[in-house]
Design a protein around this motif. Structure first.
Motif, PDB file in Angstrom:
ATOM      1  N   ASP A  82      10.469 -16.051   2.820  1.00 39.66           N
ATOM      2  CA  ASP A  82      10.374 -17.569   2.907  1.00 39.66           C
ATOM      3  C   ASP A  82      11.662 -17.992   2.112  1.00 39.66           C
ATOM      4  OD1 ASP A  82       9.766 -19.987   2.643  1.00 39.66           O
ATOM      5  OD2 ASP A  82       8.467 -20.042   1.106  1.00 39.66           O
ATOM      6  N   VAL A  83      12.717 -18.479   2.976  1.00 35.06           N
ATOM      7  CA  VAL A  83      13.902 -18.892   2.479  1.00 35.06           C
ATOM      8  C   VAL A  83      13.776 -20.349   2.116  1.00 35.06           C
ATOM      9  CG1 VAL A  83      15.194 -17.049   3.440  1.00 35.06           C
ATOM     10  CG2 VAL A  83      14.817 -18.875   4.864  1.00 35.06           C
ATOM     11  N   ASN A  84      13.161 -21.080   2.590  1.00 33.45           N
ATOM     12  CA  ASN A  84      13.138 -22.523   2.353  1.00 33.45           C
ATOM     13  C   ASN A  84      11.850 -23.214   1.742  1.00 33.45           C
ATOM     14  OD1 ASN A  84      10.927 -22.337   4.286  1.00 33.45           O
ATOM     15  ND2 ASN A  84      12.257 -23.201   5.853  1.00 33.45           N
ATOM     16  N   GLY A  85      11.062 -22.347   1.074  1.00 35.45           N
ATOM     17  CA  GLY A  85      10.177 -22.563   0.162  1.00 35.45           C
ATOM     18  C   GLY A  85       8.947 -23.406   0.872  1.00 35.45           C
ATOM     19  N   TYR A 107      15.832 -22.098  -2.420  1.00 36.98           N
ATOM     20  CA  TYR A 107      15.372 -21.897  -1.012  1.00 36.98           C
ATOM     21  C   TYR A 107      16.495 -22.589  -0.140  1.00 36.98           C
ATOM     22  CZ  TYR A 107      10.631 -20.755  -2.773  1.00 36.98           C
ATOM     23  OH  TYR A 107       9.916 -20.103  -3.485  1.00 36.98           O
ATOM     24  N   ASP A 123      16.395 -25.105  -6.924  1.00 34.57           N
ATOM     25  CA  ASP A 123      15.732 -23.616  -6.427  1.00 34.57           C
ATOM     26  C   ASP A 123      16.564 -22.798  -5.840  1.00 34.57           C
ATOM     27  OD1 ASP A 123      15.167 -24.353  -3.686  1.00 34.57           O
ATOM     28  OD2 ASP A 123      13.876 -26.073  -4.513  1.00 34.57           O
ATOM     29  N   TYR A 129      21.525 -18.252   1.753  1.00 31.72           N
ATOM     30  CA  TYR A 129      20.418 -17.830   0.995  1.00 31.72           C
ATOM     31  C   TYR A 129      20.603 -16.425   0.345  1.00 31.72           C
ATOM     32  CZ  TYR A 129      15.855 -16.475  -0.051  1.00 31.72           C
ATOM     33  OH  TYR A 129      14.610 -15.820  -0.985  1.00 31.72           O
TER      34      TYR A 129
END
Length: 276
Positions: A271-274, A158, A156, A121
């Motif tokens: 927030d790295v996974n949405g 994420y 995206d 990420y």
């Protein structure tokens, strides 16, 4: 002697009756709706010319040639593009008819063999891909069409596995590239791994009575992180400085000279996974 008498007269030589022209003849192209480039000549299966209710005969009443989109005469169209059918009267017919056109469509190439690289990420959706082969190039064009740099993107930015990846560009070049289009894959997936957040804080110094912008001293490996600051109460720094947001103000007091003010930096979760 016997007298001789001459009488004058005149006559007109004409060119005969003018030939009927094919310019206003009805022209029909047969088998011209599905021509696709393959490196060989492509023309309508047949050309029908009708004049005054009579179907004319090619080679006897007219000849057929072609022009490309630039108006150049082409005997046998090969390349993809739009062509004009040129009907020229012959024998008992004259004139020219250029009322019909047809298209040789570009051949579709399939892009296969692409591998999506795993990434960590970084706040962007950019995807790194490798490989890539063009399937469907005509034998006559071997070595004359080259695949350029492929670019792609995740759906995206994420973190996650099995994420959809779209090829955004797969340019081709070469002497014969204009005869082709590229069909891009639609089933690519890849992985964005979650990134560990590392916060880096630089030391600084200031004259008493001065200020230090703490935000300029702090950075994070995780894009989008935000920070809060507090003077470490154990260090006793509050006796020499005050804090407002990220601005640290050194008190205008000679007792602050040479003293160390310790500041605790708190980084927000990113927030790295949405999922919020």
């Amino acid at each position: 002697a016997v007298p001789v008498t001459f009488e004058a007269f005149s006559f007109t030589v004409t060119g005969g009756q003018e030939k009927p022209s094919v310019a206003d003849a009805a022209v029909a192209l047969n088998g011209a709706d599905s021509l696709t480039y393959d490196g060989t000549a492509k023309t309508p299966a047949s050309v029908t010319v009708t004049k005054d209710g009579n179907t004319l005969t090619e080679g006897t009443d007219y000849d057929v040639t072609y022009k490309d989109a630039s108006g150049n005469a082409i005997e046998q169209p090969i390349d993809a593009g739009t062509y004009t059918v040129v009907i020229r009267g012959r024998g008992d017919y004259g004139g020219t008819n250029e009322t019909k056109t047809f298209v040789i469509a570009r051949k579709e190439l399939t892009l296969t063999g692409i591998t999506v690289g795993e990434k960590t990420y970084d706040g962007t959706a950019e995807a790194a891909v490798s490989g890539g082969t063009l399937d469907g190039i005509a034998d006559a064009d071997s070595g004359k069409v080259t695949l350029g740099t492929i670019t792609a993107a995740f759906a995206d930015a994420y973190a996650g596995t099995g994420k959809s990846v779209t090829v955004t560009a797969a340019p081709i070049s070469g002497d014969r590239a204009a005869n082709y289009t590229v069909t891009l894959p639609t089933d690519l997936t890849g992985t964005i791994k979650a990134a560990a957040q590392t916060v880096t804080v630089k030391d600084s110094s200031a004259a008493y009575g001065g200020t230090v912008d703490l935000a300029a001293l702090v950075s994070s490996s995780a894009p989008g992180a935000t920070y809060t600051y507090e003077i470490d109460p154990i260090s006793g720094g509050a006796a020499y400085a005050t804090l407002s947001g990220s601005s640290l103000s050194i008190k205008r007091d000679s007792t602050a000279v040479g003293k160390t003010v310790s500041v605790t930096v708190n980084a927000s979760a990113v927030d790295v996974n949405g999922d919020g």
